[in-house]
Scaffold this motif. Structure first.
Motif, PDB file in Angstrom:
ATOM      1  N   GLY A 194       0.823  -0.889  -0.204  1.00  0.00           N
ATOM      2  CA  GLY A 194      -0.137  -0.537   0.321  1.00  0.00           C
ATOM      3  C   GLY A 194       0.691   1.858   0.036  1.00  0.00           C
ATOM      4  N   TYR A 195       1.966   1.022  -0.229  1.00  0.00           N
ATOM      5  CA  TYR A 195       2.990   2.411  -0.021  1.00  0.00           C
ATOM      6  C   TYR A 195       2.533   3.366  -1.051  1.00  0.00           C
ATOM      7  CZ  TYR A 195       7.223   5.834   0.156  1.00  0.00           C
ATOM      8  OH  TYR A 195       7.491   6.227   0.225  1.00  0.00           O
ATOM      9  N   LYS A 196       2.989   4.342  -1.642  1.00  0.00           N
ATOM     10  CA  LYS A 196       2.958   5.358  -2.087  1.00  0.00           C
ATOM     11  C   LYS A 196       4.089   6.106  -2.284  1.00  0.00           C
ATOM     12  CE  LYS A 196      -1.540   4.078  -3.152  1.00  0.00           C
ATOM     13  NZ  LYS A 196      -1.501   2.508  -4.291  1.00  0.00           N
ATOM     14  N   ALA A 197       4.155   6.392  -3.531  1.00  0.00           N
ATOM     15  CA  ALA A 197       6.264   6.661  -3.572  1.00  0.00           C
ATOM     16  C   ALA A 197       5.982   8.365  -3.570  1.00  0.00           C
ATOM     17  CB  ALA A 197       6.356   6.677  -4.930  1.00  0.00           C
ATOM     18  N   ASP A 198       6.981   8.769  -3.154  1.00  0.00           N
ATOM     19  CA  ASP A 198       7.204  10.574  -2.996  1.00  0.00           C
ATOM     20  C   ASP A 198       7.586  11.318  -4.203  1.00  0.00           C
ATOM     21  OD1 ASP A 198       5.338  10.857  -1.215  1.00  0.00           O
ATOM     22  OD2 ASP A 198       6.941  10.740   0.781  1.00  0.00           O
ATOM     23  N   GLN A 199       7.549  12.539  -4.379  1.00  0.00           N
ATOM     24  CA  GLN A 199       7.880  13.050  -6.284  1.00  0.00           C
ATOM     25  C   GLN A 199       8.243  14.496  -5.349  1.00  0.00           C
ATOM     26  OE1 GLN A 199       6.655  13.051  -9.878  1.00  0.00           O
ATOM     27  NE2 GLN A 199       8.214  14.092 -10.518  1.00  0.00           N
ATOM     28  N   TYR A 200      10.274  14.366  -5.099  1.00  0.00           N
ATOM     29  CA  TYR A 200      10.301  15.951  -4.458  1.00  0.00           C
ATOM     30  C   TYR A 200      10.979  16.982  -5.844  1.00  0.00           C
ATOM     31  CZ  TYR A 200      13.683  18.690  -2.555  1.00  0.00           C
ATOM     32  OH  TYR A 200      14.697  20.471  -2.415  1.00  0.00           O
ATOM     33  N   THR A 201      10.075  18.127  -5.412  1.00  0.00           N
ATOM     34  CA  THR A 201       9.952  19.126  -6.841  1.00  0.00           C
ATOM     35  C   THR A 201      10.543  20.472  -5.638  1.00  0.00           C
ATOM     36  OG1 THR A 201       8.358  19.976  -5.952  1.00  0.00           O
ATOM     37  CG2 THR A 201       7.733  18.171  -7.309  1.00  0.00           C
ATOM     38  N   SER A 202      12.086  21.009  -6.805  1.00  0.00           N
ATOM     39  CA  SER A 202      12.074  22.533  -6.348  1.00  0.00           C
ATOM     40  C   SER A 202      11.898  23.323  -7.396  1.00  0.00           C
ATOM     41  CB  SER A 202      13.264  22.418  -6.377  1.00  0.00           C
ATOM     42  OG  SER A 202      14.214  21.414  -7.764  1.00  0.00           O
ATOM     43  N   SER A 203      12.235  24.610  -6.619  1.00  0.00           N
ATOM     44  CA  SER A 203      11.855  26.055  -7.530  1.00  0.00           C
ATOM     45  C   SER A 203      13.138  26.718  -7.150  1.00  0.00           C
ATOM     46  CB  SER A 203      10.264  26.817  -7.207  1.00  0.00           C
ATOM     47  OG  SER A 203      10.224  26.301  -5.070  1.00  0.00           O
TER      48      SER A 203
ATOM     49  N   ALA B 296      -7.566  -5.801   0.346  1.00  0.00           N
ATOM     50  CA  ALA B 296      -6.909  -4.605  -0.787  1.00  0.00           C
ATOM     51  C   ALA B 296      -8.129  -3.402  -1.196  1.00  0.00           C
ATOM     52  CB  ALA B 296      -6.037  -5.255  -1.861  1.00  0.00           C
ATOM     53  N   ILE B 297      -7.491  -2.298  -1.467  1.00  0.00           N
ATOM     54  CA  ILE B 297      -8.596  -1.490  -1.856  1.00  0.00           C
ATOM     55  C   ILE B 297      -8.082  -1.037  -3.728  1.00  0.00           C
ATOM     56  CG2 ILE B 297      -9.792   0.665  -1.926  1.00  0.00           C
ATOM     57  CD1 ILE B 297      -9.102   0.924   1.231  1.00  0.00           C
ATOM     58  N   GLU B 298      -9.721  -1.961  -4.364  1.00  0.00           N
ATOM     59  CA  GLU B 298      -9.621  -1.296  -5.809  1.00  0.00           C
ATOM     60  C   GLU B 298     -10.579  -0.085  -6.299  1.00  0.00           C
ATOM     61  OE1 GLU B 298     -11.218  -3.306 -10.633  1.00  0.00           O
ATOM     62  OE2 GLU B 298     -10.196  -3.836  -8.445  1.00  0.00           O
ATOM     63  N   GLY B 299      -9.348   1.174  -6.747  1.00  0.00           N
ATOM     64  CA  GLY B 299      -9.512   2.691  -6.791  1.00  0.00           C
ATOM     65  C   GLY B 299      -9.741   3.118  -5.324  1.00  0.00           C
TER      66      GLY B 299
ATOM     67  N   ILE C 104      -7.232   9.344  14.186  1.00  0.00           N
ATOM     68  CA  ILE C 104      -7.224   9.163  12.756  1.00  0.00           C
ATOM     69  C   ILE C 104      -6.790   9.087  12.150  1.00  0.00           C
ATOM     70  CG2 ILE C 104      -8.673   8.183  10.944  1.00  0.00           C
ATOM     71  CD1 ILE C 104     -11.293   8.984  13.435  1.00  0.00           C
ATOM     72  N   GLY C 105      -6.103   8.092  10.840  1.00  0.00           N
ATOM     73  CA  GLY C 105      -5.038   8.308  10.360  1.00  0.00           C
ATOM     74  C   GLY C 105      -5.775   6.913   9.230  1.00  0.00           C
ATOM     75  N   TYR C 106      -5.517   7.761   7.813  1.00  0.00           N
ATOM     76  CA  TYR C 106      -5.641   6.406   6.541  1.00  0.00           C
ATOM     77  C   TYR C 106      -4.136   5.931   5.689  1.00  0.00           C
ATOM     78  CZ  TYR C 106      -9.687   9.560   7.699  1.00  0.00           C
ATOM     79  OH  TYR C 106     -10.670  10.471   8.237  1.00  0.00           O
ATOM     80  N   THR C 107      -4.539   5.012   5.334  1.00  0.00           N
ATOM     81  CA  THR C 107      -3.731   4.049   4.825  1.00  0.00           C
ATOM     82  C   THR C 107      -4.626   3.535   3.630  1.00  0.00           C
ATOM     83  OG1 THR C 107      -2.252   2.741   5.543  1.00  0.00           O
ATOM     84  CG2 THR C 107      -3.885   1.953   6.449  1.00  0.00           C
ATOM     85  N   ARG C 108      -3.648   2.617   2.963  1.00  0.00           N
ATOM     86  CA  ARG C 108      -3.822   1.942   1.700  1.00  0.00           C
ATOM     87  C   ARG C 108      -3.452   0.097   2.102  1.00  0.00           C
ATOM     88  NH1 ARG C 108      -7.144   2.907  -2.912  1.00  0.00           N
ATOM     89  NH2 ARG C 108      -5.467   1.549  -3.601  1.00  0.00           N
ATOM     90  N   MET C 109      -2.046   0.296   3.244  1.00  0.00           N
ATOM     91  CA  MET C 109      -1.314  -1.223   3.402  1.00  0.00           C
ATOM     92  C   MET C 109      -2.924  -1.776   4.233  1.00  0.00           C
ATOM     93  SD  MET C 109       1.416  -1.861   6.802  1.00  0.00           S
ATOM     94  CE  MET C 109       2.182  -0.829   5.321  1.00  0.00           C
ATOM     95  N   GLY C 110      -3.297  -2.882   3.282  1.00  0.00           N
ATOM     96  CA  GLY C 110      -4.341  -3.549   4.392  1.00  0.00           C
ATOM     97  C   GLY C 110      -3.897  -5.490   5.164  1.00  0.00           C
ATOM     98  N   SER C 111      -2.488  -5.469   5.665  1.00  0.00           N
ATOM     99  CA  SER C 111      -2.116  -6.331   6.101  1.00  0.00           C
ATOM    100  C   SER C 111      -2.742  -6.065   7.594  1.00  0.00           C
ATOM    101  CB  SER C 111      -1.185  -6.168   5.651  1.00  0.00           C
ATOM    102  OG  SER C 111      -0.348  -7.501   6.526  1.00  0.00           O
TER     103      SER C 111
END
Length: 250
Positions: A33-42, A94-97, A110-117
């Motif tokens: 369920g981990y979601k990737a991070d992307q770093y941006t700079s300006s 696991a959640i689809e969608g 309350i926290g939210y996650t996609r990890m369903g283990s």
């Protein structure tokens, strides 16, 4: 005179922070369920450079914008769907969608996650190990007592006698960008709305959406940029040292 130091140092800091984000993504490539991070700079504090004459300063001709440094802009999270794979473990979901599972932490947040283990705590409540109890569609913890269960595609959970014992809550947000990941990997900062008809897979897990090849490419690019900036800064320092020394002698 020393503008180069600002540019090169900010470049090194930017690439170092980018490497930290990439490293965290690579560490979690196998985290469900981990979601990737992307770093941006300006660029920071841009200004317009102009050309003027030596004697007469009027009638300046614009050359173009410039900036002394690059600064951290934001770390974005990629919420795209990961691959859903079977595990045949009774407490895996696991959640689809769209949507997130809700977890009530020990301090009541309350926290939210996609990890369903999931697992069961000492009192028989469905929980995310190390995080807290999983909430149902009614925002209350789900007590199962046993892992001898079965689930359906709406997240409903039944015991061995076929009796309904709870329903997993799947919560959505108008804008996932308002969520912030905490140190434990849970998304915080907003309250989600329960989905009426979620699609949940029982005995499955959603894998991380991290693309290892992309992360390795980004890592090598950032490392080369960091090394180049460091070498250029060393050369710039030597040139400035020689320049100031020669000026002092004059």
């Amino acid at each position: 005179m020393f503008k180069g130091f600002y540019n090169l140092t900010s470049g090194m800091l930017t690439q170092q922070r980018n490497l930290n984000v990439v490293a965290n993504n690579m560490v979690n490539v196998s985290t469900a369920g981990y979601k990737a991070d992307q770093y941006t700079s300006s660029t920071f504090d841009e200004f317009m450079m102009s050309r003027v004459g030596n004697k007469y300063k009027n009638g300046a001709e614009e050359i173009g914008p410039s900036s002394y440094i690059r600064a951290s802009s934001e770390v974005y999270t990629d919420f795209t769907q990961g691959v859903i794979e079977p595990t045949n473990i009774a407490l895996d979901f696991a959640i689809e969608g769209d949507g997130f599972f809700a977890v009530q932490t020990e301090d009541g947040e309350i926290g939210y996650t996609r990890m369903g283990s999931f697992s069961l705590d000492e009192e028989g409540y469905l929980c995310l190990p190390g995080q807290g109890r999983v909430l149902g569609s009614n925002r209350q913890p789900i007590r199962l007592v046993t892992d001898k269960i079965r689930g359906d595609e709406q997240g409903r959970i039944y015991n061995r006698q076929g009796q309904l014992v709870g329903q997993l809550g799947v919560f959505t947000f108008q804008d996932n960008g308002q969520l912030e990941r905490n140190d434990q990997g849970l998304f915080m900062g907003a309250q989600g709305a329960a989905l009426a008809n979620p699609k949940v897979h029982w005995g499955y897990l959603e894998r991380s959406n991290v693309e290892m090849v992309d992360q390795m490419t980004e890592m090598m690019t950032a490392q080369r940029a960091l090394q180049s900036a460091a070498q250029a800064a060393k050369m710039y320092d030597q040139i400035m040292t020689k320049a100031t020394t020669d000026v002092g002698r004059l």
